[in-house]
Design a protein around this motif. Structure first.
Motif, PDB file in Angstrom:
ATOM      1  N   LYS A 121       0.232  -1.662  -0.087  1.00 14.37           N
ATOM      2  CA  LYS A 121       0.186  -0.094  -0.185  1.00 14.37           C
ATOM      3  C   LYS A 121       1.006   1.456  -0.037  1.00 14.37           C
ATOM      4  O   LYS A 121       1.677   2.115   1.174  1.00 14.37           O
ATOM      5  CB  LYS A 121      -0.919  -0.186   1.691  1.00 14.37           C
ATOM      6  CG  LYS A 121      -2.014   1.282   1.178  1.00 14.37           C
ATOM      7  CD  LYS A 121      -3.034   1.279   2.038  1.00 14.37           C
ATOM      8  CE  LYS A 121      -3.991   2.796   2.534  1.00 14.37           C
ATOM      9  NZ  LYS A 121      -4.088   2.297   4.027  1.00 14.37           N
ATOM     10  N   PRO A 122       0.951   1.693  -0.786  1.00 17.40           N
ATOM     11  CA  PRO A 122       1.869   3.790  -1.393  1.00 17.40           C
ATOM     12  C   PRO A 122       1.417   4.486  -0.020  1.00 17.40           C
ATOM     13  O   PRO A 122       0.169   4.487  -0.384  1.00 17.40           O
ATOM     14  CB  PRO A 122       2.007   3.849  -2.861  1.00 17.40           C
ATOM     15  CG  PRO A 122       1.241   2.666  -3.702  1.00 17.40           C
ATOM     16  CD  PRO A 122       0.080   1.913  -2.111  1.00 17.40           C
ATOM     17  N   THR A 123       2.013   4.897   0.410  1.00 12.33           N
ATOM     18  CA  THR A 123       2.328   6.048   1.103  1.00 12.33           C
ATOM     19  C   THR A 123       2.978   7.206   0.644  1.00 12.33           C
ATOM     20  O   THR A 123       2.096   7.617   0.278  1.00 12.33           O
ATOM     21  CB  THR A 123       3.703   6.013   2.669  1.00 12.33           C
ATOM     22  OG1 THR A 123       4.261   5.083   2.650  1.00 12.33           O
ATOM     23  CG2 THR A 123       2.908   4.670   3.712  1.00 12.33           C
ATOM     24  N   THR A 124       3.915   7.343   0.866  1.00 13.87           N
ATOM     25  CA  THR A 124       4.580   8.359   0.033  1.00 13.87           C
ATOM     26  C   THR A 124       5.361   8.375  -1.091  1.00 13.87           C
ATOM     27  O   THR A 124       5.054   6.731  -1.063  1.00 13.87           O
ATOM     28  CB  THR A 124       5.368   9.609   0.511  1.00 13.87           C
ATOM     29  OG1 THR A 124       6.522   8.540   1.967  1.00 13.87           O
ATOM     30  CG2 THR A 124       4.664   9.123   2.390  1.00 13.87           C
ATOM     31  N   HIS A 157       7.885   4.613  -1.591  1.00 17.74           N
ATOM     32  CA  HIS A 157       7.631   3.931  -0.076  1.00 17.74           C
ATOM     33  C   HIS A 157       5.996   3.346   0.291  1.00 17.74           C
ATOM     34  O   HIS A 157       5.698   4.252  -1.267  1.00 17.74           O
ATOM     35  CB  HIS A 157       7.526   5.131   1.261  1.00 17.74           C
ATOM     36  CG  HIS A 157       9.234   6.316   1.335  1.00 17.74           C
ATOM     37  ND1 HIS A 157       9.507   6.791   0.868  1.00 17.74           N
ATOM     38  CD2 HIS A 157       9.901   5.432   1.903  1.00 17.74           C
ATOM     39  CE1 HIS A 157      10.513   7.155   0.915  1.00 17.74           C
ATOM     40  NE2 HIS A 157      10.817   6.369   1.464  1.00 17.74           N
ATOM     41  N   TYR A 158       6.998   2.617   0.981  1.00 20.78           N
ATOM     42  CA  TYR A 158       4.865   2.213   0.921  1.00 20.78           C
ATOM     43  C   TYR A 158       4.926   0.792   2.144  1.00 20.78           C
ATOM     44  O   TYR A 158       6.039   0.495   2.915  1.00 20.78           O
ATOM     45  CB  TYR A 158       4.894   0.868  -0.197  1.00 20.78           C
ATOM     46  CG  TYR A 158       6.194  -0.517  -0.010  1.00 20.78           C
ATOM     47  CD1 TYR A 158       5.327  -1.157   0.494  1.00 20.78           C
ATOM     48  CD2 TYR A 158       6.828  -0.230  -0.828  1.00 20.78           C
ATOM     49  CE1 TYR A 158       6.834  -2.687   0.186  1.00 20.78           C
ATOM     50  CE2 TYR A 158       8.095  -1.280  -0.942  1.00 20.78           C
ATOM     51  CZ  TYR A 158       8.272  -2.428  -0.427  1.00 20.78           C
ATOM     52  OH  TYR A 158       8.466  -3.452  -0.021  1.00 20.78           O
ATOM     53  N   ILE A 159       3.871   0.847   2.577  1.00 17.10           N
ATOM     54  CA  ILE A 159       3.690  -0.195   3.265  1.00 17.10           C
ATOM     55  C   ILE A 159       2.883  -2.135   3.472  1.00 17.10           C
ATOM     56  O   ILE A 159       2.554  -2.010   2.437  1.00 17.10           O
ATOM     57  CB  ILE A 159       3.011  -0.006   5.157  1.00 17.10           C
ATOM     58  CG1 ILE A 159       1.394   0.242   4.778  1.00 17.10           C
ATOM     59  CG2 ILE A 159       3.313   1.374   5.760  1.00 17.10           C
ATOM     60  CD1 ILE A 159       0.706   1.281   5.969  1.00 17.10           C
ATOM     61  N   MET A 160       3.339  -2.800   3.944  1.00 19.09           N
ATOM     62  CA  MET A 160       2.467  -4.120   4.065  1.00 19.09           C
ATOM     63  C   MET A 160       1.352  -4.371   4.252  1.00 19.09           C
ATOM     64  O   MET A 160       1.445  -4.316   5.985  1.00 19.09           O
ATOM     65  CB  MET A 160       2.913  -5.156   3.680  1.00 19.09           C
ATOM     66  CG  MET A 160       4.497  -5.024   2.875  1.00 19.09           C
ATOM     67  SD  MET A 160       4.170  -5.373   1.205  1.00 19.09           S
ATOM     68  CE  MET A 160       3.679  -6.746   1.099  1.00 19.09           C
ATOM     69  N   GLU A 161      -0.174  -3.939   4.166  1.00 19.30           N
ATOM     70  CA  GLU A 161      -1.167  -5.095   4.985  1.00 19.30           C
ATOM     71  C   GLU A 161      -1.388  -6.386   4.628  1.00 19.30           C
ATOM     72  O   GLU A 161      -0.351  -7.073   3.550  1.00 19.30           O
ATOM     73  CB  GLU A 161      -2.345  -3.506   3.691  1.00 19.30           C
ATOM     74  CG  GLU A 161      -2.561  -2.267   3.859  1.00 19.30           C
ATOM     75  CD  GLU A 161      -3.956  -2.449   3.039  1.00 19.30           C
ATOM     76  OE1 GLU A 161      -4.983  -2.795   2.340  1.00 19.30           O
ATOM     77  OE2 GLU A 161      -4.271  -1.459   3.868  1.00 19.30           O
ATOM     78  N   HIS A 162      -1.118  -6.219   5.360  1.00 16.26           N
ATOM     79  CA  HIS A 162      -1.371  -7.984   5.829  1.00 16.26           C
ATOM     80  C   HIS A 162      -1.941  -9.401   6.627  1.00 16.26           C
ATOM     81  O   HIS A 162      -2.252  -8.430   7.581  1.00 16.26           O
ATOM     82  CB  HIS A 162       0.277  -8.987   5.679  1.00 16.26           C
ATOM     83  CG  HIS A 162       0.806  -8.491   7.405  1.00 16.26           C
ATOM     84  ND1 HIS A 162       1.131  -9.484   7.604  1.00 16.26           N
ATOM     85  CD2 HIS A 162       1.840  -7.346   7.433  1.00 16.26           C
ATOM     86  CE1 HIS A 162       1.303  -8.697   9.423  1.00 16.26           C
ATOM     87  NE2 HIS A 162       1.681  -7.413   7.979  1.00 16.26           N
ATOM     88  N   ASP A 163      -2.426 -10.491   6.376  1.00 20.68           N
ATOM     89  CA  ASP A 163      -3.023 -10.616   8.001  1.00 20.68           C
ATOM     90  C   ASP A 163      -1.802 -11.391   9.083  1.00 20.68           C
ATOM     91  O   ASP A 163      -0.907 -11.429   8.385  1.00 20.68           O
ATOM     92  CB  ASP A 163      -3.544 -12.025   7.366  1.00 20.68           C
ATOM     93  CG  ASP A 163      -4.056 -12.530   6.325  1.00 20.68           C
ATOM     94  OD1 ASP A 163      -5.496 -11.437   7.081  1.00 20.68           O
ATOM     95  OD2 ASP A 163      -4.967 -12.700   5.387  1.00 20.68           O
TER      96      ASP A 163
END
Length: 199
Positions: free
Chosen positions: A152-155, A158-164
Motif C-alpha cells: 500500500k503506497p504511502t509517500t 515508500h509503502y507499507i504492507m497490508e497483511h493478515d
C-alpha cells in the motif's frame, strides 16, 4: 383475537430462538483458546530459506510444534507485538519451549533481505527463524496459507504492507491444528501449546 394471534407468534418466535440456541449449544466443544482448524486445507510444504541461508520446509521441524506467522521487519505494531507475545508464551512453557519452533515469514521480500531478518527476528527470541523467498515463492506460500498481503503506497517511493497477522500452529506430525489471532494473550497461547505437546 388479535392479541391471541400475537401471543401465538411471540410463542413461536421464542421456541424458534430456543431451538436455535440449542443447536448452537450442541456444536462440538474445543479445549483450545485459538481457532481449531484441524483438517483444514492450508499450509503446503512452505519451501523458503531461513535467515541463515538454509533452505527450509515444514518437514525439517517434524517432531516439534511449529508456529508460523507472516509479517515484515518495518511493521510498526502487530508484527513486533506478535513475536513478543510468542516469546512470553514460550517462557511460560519452561523446558518444553525447546519443542516449539516459531517461524516468521516475510511478506516483503523486496526489503527484508536475510541479513535484516537475521538481525530482527532473533532479537525477540534466539530460537525464532525468519524465512524469505523470491516474490514468486512468497506468493505461493501466501496462497497455500490463504494469507492476504499487499503493498500500500504511502509517500512517493515508500509503502507499507497490508497483511493478515494470524499465526498458524502445526502439531508435531506436521498437521495444521490452530489459528491464533493477533493479540492473543501469552498465557492463552501457552495453554494451547501445552495441549498440543501433551496430545
Amino acid at each position: 383475537m388479535i392479541r391471541s394471534a400475537l401471543a401465538r407468534l411471540a410463542c413461536a418466535a421464542t421456541l424458534a430462538c430456543a431451538a436455535l440456541l440449542a443447536a448452537c449449544d450442541s456444536s462440538p466443544r474445543t479445549p483450545f483458546k485459538g481457532i481449531d482448524v484441524t483438517g483444514a486445507p492450508m499450509g503446503g510444504e512452505l519451501r523458503l530459506t531461513d535467515h541463515n541461508g538454509k533452505p527450509r520446509t515444514l518437514a525439517d521441524f517434524r517432531g516439534k510444534i511449529v508456529a508460523i506467522t507472516f509479517g515484515y521487519t518495518q511493521c510498526p505494531d502487530v508484527c513486533p507485538t506478535t513475536l513478543s507475545d510468542w516469546n512470553k508464551a514460550l517462557k511460560l512453557l519452561g523446558q518444553d519451549a525447546s519443542r516449539v519452533q516459531m517461524l516468521f515469514v516475510t511478506v516483503d521480500p523486496k526489503r527484508d533481505k536475510p541479513e535484516l531478518l537475521k538481525e530482527y527476528v532473533p532479537a525477540f527470541n534466539p530460537t525464532f527463524l525468519g524465512l524469505y523467498g523470491s516474490e514468486a515463492d512468497t506468493h505461493k506460500v501466501e496462497q497455500d496459507f490463504k494469507v492476504y498481503a499487499q503493498e500500500k503506497p504511502t509517500t512517493p517511493g515508500h509503502y507499507i504492507m497490508e497483511h493478515d497477522a494470524r499465526t498458524y500452529v502445526f502439531d508435531a506430525n506436521g498437521k495444521v491444528r490452530l489459528v491464533e489471532a493477533p493479540g492473543t494473550a501469552p498465557d492463552a497461547i501457552a495453554s494451547d501449546l501445552r495441549l498440543l505437546l501433551n496430545g
